[in-house]
Design an enzyme around this catalytic site. Sequence first.
Site, PDB file in Angstrom:
ATOM      1  N   GLU A 367       7.743   3.792  -1.237  1.00 37.90           N
ATOM      2  CA  GLU A 367       7.676   4.718  -0.043  1.00 37.90           C
ATOM      3  C   GLU A 367       8.971   4.555   0.735  1.00 37.90           C
ATOM      4  O   GLU A 367       8.244   4.365   2.119  1.00 37.90           O
ATOM      5  CB  GLU A 367       6.116   5.108   0.314  1.00 37.90           C
ATOM      6  N   GLU A 371      12.595  -4.022   3.538  1.00 40.66           N
ATOM      7  CA  GLU A 371      13.320  -4.298   3.740  1.00 40.66           C
ATOM      8  C   GLU A 371      14.242  -2.132   4.627  1.00 40.66           C
ATOM      9  O   GLU A 371      14.594  -3.203   5.433  1.00 40.66           O
ATOM     10  CB  GLU A 371      14.702  -4.342   3.045  1.00 40.66           C
TER      11      GLU A 371
HETATM   12  C1  LIG Z   1       5.100   2.398  -9.218  1.00 41.62           C
HETATM   13  C2  LIG Z   1       6.414   3.828  -8.649  1.00 41.62           C
HETATM   14  C3  LIG Z   1       6.047   4.511  -8.602  1.00 41.62           C
HETATM   15  C4  LIG Z   1       6.367   4.734  -7.614  1.00 41.62           C
HETATM   16  N1  LIG Z   1       6.938   6.251  -7.654  1.00 41.62           N
HETATM   17  C5  LIG Z   1       7.440   7.282  -7.785  1.00 41.62           C
HETATM   18  C6  LIG Z   1       7.984   8.530  -7.749  1.00 41.62           C
HETATM   19  O1  LIG Z   1       6.802   9.495  -7.951  1.00 41.62           O
HETATM   20  N2  LIG Z   1       8.719   9.063  -7.215  1.00 41.62           N
HETATM   21  C7  LIG Z   1      10.090   8.354  -6.897  1.00 41.62           C
HETATM   22  O2  LIG Z   1      11.371   9.688  -6.789  1.00 41.62           O
HETATM   23  N3  LIG Z   1       9.596   7.063  -6.761  1.00 41.62           N
HETATM   24  C8  LIG Z   1       9.208   6.975  -7.366  1.00 41.62           C
HETATM   25  N4  LIG Z   1       9.296   5.312  -6.810  1.00 41.62           N
HETATM   26  C9  LIG Z   1      10.815   4.516  -6.511  1.00 41.62           C
HETATM   27  C10 LIG Z   1      10.672   3.284  -5.204  1.00 41.62           C
HETATM   28  O3  LIG Z   1      10.569   5.090  -4.309  1.00 41.62           O
HETATM   29  C11 LIG Z   1      12.004   2.671  -5.565  1.00 41.62           C
HETATM   30  O4  LIG Z   1      10.948   1.813  -6.397  1.00 41.62           O
HETATM   31  C12 LIG Z   1      11.846   2.394  -4.156  1.00 41.62           C
HETATM   32  O5  LIG Z   1      12.241   3.197  -3.511  1.00 41.62           O
HETATM   33  C13 LIG Z   1      12.804   0.707  -3.814  1.00 41.62           C
HETATM   34  O6  LIG Z   1      14.135   1.493  -5.110  1.00 41.62           O
HETATM   35  P1  LIG Z   1      14.250   0.152  -6.201  1.00 41.62           P
HETATM   36  O7  LIG Z   1      13.348  -0.233  -6.705  1.00 41.62           O
HETATM   37  O8  LIG Z   1      15.383   1.213  -7.435  1.00 41.62           O
HETATM   38  O9  LIG Z   1      14.821  -1.045  -5.435  1.00 41.62           O
HETATM   39  P2  LIG Z   1      16.023  -0.940  -4.577  1.00 41.62           P
HETATM   40  O10 LIG Z   1      16.452   0.196  -3.981  1.00 41.62           O
HETATM   41  O11 LIG Z   1      17.321  -1.147  -5.839  1.00 41.62           O
HETATM   42  O12 LIG Z   1      16.256  -2.426  -4.326  1.00 41.62           O
HETATM   43  C14 LIG Z   1      16.284  -3.896  -4.509  1.00 41.62           C
HETATM   44  C15 LIG Z   1      15.730  -4.578  -3.186  1.00 41.62           C
HETATM   45  O13 LIG Z   1      17.014  -4.659  -2.720  1.00 41.62           O
HETATM   46  C16 LIG Z   1      16.562  -4.032  -1.342  1.00 41.62           C
HETATM   47  N5  LIG Z   1      17.601  -3.754  -0.775  1.00 41.62           N
HETATM   48  C17 LIG Z   1      18.273  -1.718  -0.755  1.00 41.62           C
HETATM   49  N6  LIG Z   1      19.328  -1.329  -0.416  1.00 41.62           N
HETATM   50  C18 LIG Z   1      19.559  -2.329   1.046  1.00 41.62           C
HETATM   51  C19 LIG Z   1      19.534  -2.542   1.636  1.00 41.62           C
HETATM   52  N7  LIG Z   1      20.279  -1.358   2.517  1.00 41.62           N
HETATM   53  N8  LIG Z   1      19.262  -3.617   2.714  1.00 41.62           N
HETATM   54  C20 LIG Z   1      18.255  -4.859   2.353  1.00 41.62           C
HETATM   55  N9  LIG Z   1      18.185  -4.483   1.505  1.00 41.62           N
HETATM   56  C21 LIG Z   1      17.499  -3.453   0.631  1.00 41.62           C
HETATM   57  C22 LIG Z   1      14.982  -3.491  -1.465  1.00 41.62           C
HETATM   58  O14 LIG Z   1      14.545  -3.704  -0.594  1.00 41.62           O
HETATM   59  C23 LIG Z   1      14.417  -4.546  -3.063  1.00 41.62           C
HETATM   60  O15 LIG Z   1      14.440  -5.441  -2.080  1.00 41.62           O
HETATM   61  C24 LIG Z   1       7.884   4.187  -7.647  1.00 41.62           C
HETATM   62  C25 LIG Z   1       8.221   3.361  -7.862  1.00 41.62           C
HETATM   63  C26 LIG Z   1       7.410   2.556  -8.705  1.00 41.62           C
HETATM   64  C27 LIG Z   1       7.452   0.985  -8.812  1.00 41.62           C
END
Ligand SMILES: Cc1cc2nc3c(=O)[nH]c(=O)nc-3n(C[C@H](O)[C@H](O)[C@H](O)COP(=O)(O)OP(=O)(O)OC[C@H]3O[C@@H](n4cnc5c(N)ncnc54)[C@H](O)[C@@H]3O)c2cc1C
Length: 387
Positions: A367, A371
């Site tokens: 959600e 960050e």
């Molecule tokens: C258990 C689980 C269930 C989920 N369920 C759903 C679902 O039902 N549907 C769905 O669509 N998604 C779902 N998600 C996805 C979730 O919303 C994403 O994991 C989340 O948005 C972060 O994306 P990412 O994991 O790819 O991390 P990334 O976006 O790759 O981030 C990696 C790191 O970089 C940081 N970062 C990225 N951009 C920036 C920036 N501009 N400035 C500073 N820091 C930054 C992040 O904060 C993080 O620390 C789920 C995730 C999990 C773990």
Amino acid sequence: MDFGLSEEQRMIVETTRSFVETELYPHEQAVERSGVLPLELIREVQQKAMAAGLYAANMPLEVGGAGLDTLSWLLYEKELGRANYALHWTCVARPSNILLAGNEEQRERYLMPCIRGETWDCLAMTEPGAGSDLRGMKASARPDGDDWILNGTKHFISHADLAGFAIVFMATGEEDTPRGPKKRITAFFVDKGTPGFTVRDGYRNVSHRGYTNAILEFDDCRLHKRQILGEVHKGFEVANSWLGATRLQVASTCLGRAERALGHALQWAAERRQFGSQIGKFQGISFKLADMAMELKAAELLVREAAWKYDQGTVTEADMSMAKLKATEVLAMIADEAIQIHGGMGLMDELPLERIWRDARVERIWEGTSEIQRHIISRELLRPLGA
Ligand SMILES: Cc1cc2nc3c(=O)[nH]c(=O)nc-3n(C[C@H](O)[C@H](O)[C@H](O)COP(=O)(O)OP(=O)(O)OC[C@H]3O[C@@H](n4cnc5c(N)ncnc54)[C@H](O)[C@@H]3O)c2cc1C
């Protein structure tokens, strides 16, 4: 400014808490230990939740929900949030508000069965290469006469194994903007069983045992245009209009778990004796308790203020981000300190603390990561200054 709860709100809290304690807590350990939420159990608890008027209570009255204002809804979420996530999310489901954006036919086909407990929805945005940066998504849909052809992969999609359909966000083109090209996104309803649509098991996850995630694959998956939710290229607009308060929902469920952990910590501090004294009499412990209670209160006030502003139509993105950020970080702190106060016993799965501690971890990631919430808050502060 009135900080009190109405009689009706107090009743919502009492009814929901009593249901959570009597119908969900007894099943927690089995779900935690097996990592499985059996369908028979779901059906059994679901029936009881419906009889208690708690199922899909987030929905408006006209579609069979409880028609709650935002604060009342969040009080209900907080109580549900005390329990194992898989149990409360599945057995006392709250269908996504975005289903309300559907046209008449879509509401009948997708929303109503979720409210009646016949199926569940899931929402698919994230991809292996596109998380926080959702506009970077690669999965796409192209028009073909009255149809659209979907290709690509989504991952981390919560409870897609259980859901009867997915609301899937796909790139449907690109537009030029002053800040460079920007992907256009469209939302589609995709039924399980549609040729070209496969749901695969996702990853094992440290948080929320029994609450699965899945990988969704689209391989020339053909859909009629009536499967579009909202308008073509307006997927993010529909998401922003209907999913805004989801951050407050996450925040509220965290408050419930944090309060439960604090309750255990207080009880232990009063009962546990070392060096001939209750450990709560040592400042090293009592000051922790004071900080935990204060931080919880601060988080709760942020959530309540945002809820109040939501109903006034004055809430800002930063208000909701602050509430989500604070509540998720406070939960992590309280869960950790509650374990510290318990010593070794805090790590044992006889108590819910090790689970609350594990479960707290994902809340700062999904959600919108912490960050990203800080980015939203600082953007709102700096924009008026031209930065
Ligand atoms: C258990 C689980 C269930 C989920 N369920 C759903 C679902 O039902 N549907 C769905 O669509 N998604 C779902 N998600 C996805 C979730 O919303 C994403 O994991 C989340 O948005 C972060 O994306 P990412 O994991 O790819 O991390 P990334 O976006 O790759 O981030 C990696 C790191 O970089 C940081 N970062 C990225 N951009 C920036 C920036 N501009 N400035 C500073 N820091 C930054 C992040 O904060 C993080 O620390 C789920 C995730 C999990 C773990």
